[in-house]
Design an enzyme around this catalytic site. Structure first.
Site: not given
Ligand SMILES: NC(=O)c1ccc[n+]([C@@H]2O[C@H](COP(=O)([O-])OP(=O)(O)OC[C@H]3O[C@@H](n4cnc5c(N)ncnc54)[C@H](O)[C@@H]3O)[C@@H](O)[C@H]2O)c1
Length: 253
Positions: A15, A88, A157, A159
């Site tokens: 978050a 998330n 990713y 997978a």
């Molecule tokens: N942005 C996109 O285009 C997109 C598309 C499809 C799916 N998603 C999915 O949406 C979700 C959120 O993506 P986003 O784009 O907001 O990413 P983001 O990188 O902006 O945010 C992800 C957050 O997760 C935290 N995080 C990552 N690994 C962590 C760990 N090991 N422990 C604790 N915290 C951790 C990060 O610090 C970050 O604050 C992800 O699951 C991503 O795969 C994103």
């Protein structure tokens, strides 16, 4: 019509940034009691400052004991079960497209761990409390890469997000009798962080226009677009929705 999220205990991972932050903010606006976890302390502090009452915890979620410990701490702080868990945290960790012959074990493992293994660990930890409470909601943030080849070209990713769709379907079948719904939101590209911005830049002007041409609504999604779908799946309105994969990608061909 009410979403019914007021007073519900909602736990959101990742978050501190992007989509997770938008989910946490929307849940707070709906009157939920929101607990947020992320390993990024600065992002979490920023979120907490914007959302009085939100409880933020710095947790490395791939540390299995720490992840399960966070669930236990949220339950203890709220005097009962978590009503909604939003898995998330995830992403491709800044990795760039590579031929599979060049992908290291460490790169593969890191992406699989946060996008799949951590969700297993958090679900395993949260389900007993939800069962005792007579039900709950789990919403997994997957990706369009959970049903197609990934636009970012990171094999682990794709997978892991396919695996997460499978875990969602299995848990929906297993946990339905306990009143727990499990669903999967599949966003298209959302420009949330430097890696996604770089991915978008790599397409160039012509590539960007071609990509937008494949999106029915002719725009990229926003974190709030994704949060709206999550709020629906967490709400009373989705009481009979489970095992669903909901694309939130503007109608991408
Ligand atoms: N942005 C996109 O285009 C997109 C598309 C499809 C799916 N998603 C999915 O949406 C979700 C959120 O993506 P986003 O784009 O907001 O990413 P983001 O990188 O902006 O945010 C992800 C957050 O997760 C935290 N995080 C990552 N690994 C962590 C760990 N090991 N422990 C604790 N915290 C951790 C990060 O610090 C970050 O604050 C992800 O699951 C991503 O795969 C994103």
């Amino acid at each position: 019509m009410e979403l019914g999220l007021g007073g519900r205990v909602v736990a959101v991972t990742g978050a501190g940034s992007g989509i997770g932050r938008a989910i946490a903010e929307l849940m707070v606006a709906q009157g939920a009691v929101v607990h947020a976890a992320d390993r990024a302390a600065a992002g979490l502090a920023d979120l907490a400052a914007a959302c009085p009452g939100l409880r933020a915890s710095v947790v490395e979620l791939t540390d299995r004991a720490a992840a399960a410990g966070w669930i236990a701490a949220v339950e203890a702080a709220s005097g009962g079960a978590i009503a909604v868990l939003v898995n998330n945290a995830g992403g491709s960790l800044g990795q760039v497209p590579k031929d599979i012959a060049e992908v290291s074990d460490a790169e593969w493992d890191a992406v699989r761990e946060i996008n799949l293994d951590t969700v297993f660990v958090l679900c395993r930890a949260v389900v007993p409390g939800m069962r005792r409470a007579g039900g709950g909601r789990i919403v997994n943030i997957g990706s369009r890469a959970g049903s197609h080849a990934s636009l970012n070209g990171v094999q682990a990713y794709t997978a892991a997000k396919h695996g997460l769709a499978g875990l969602t379907r299995q848990l929906a079948a297993d946990l339905g009798p306990s009143g727990i719904t499990v669903n999967y939101v599949a966003p298209g590209l959302v420009l949330t962080n430097p890696a996604r911005e770089a991915q978008w830049a790599r397409y160039g002007e012509a590539g960007q226009q071609a990509m937008l041409g494949r999106v029915g609504l002719r725009r990229l999604g926003t974190p709030r677009d994704i949060a709206h779908a999550v709020a629906f799946l967490a709400s009373d309105l989705a009481a009979f929705v489970s095992g669903a994969v909901l694309p939130v990608d503007g109608g991408m061909a």
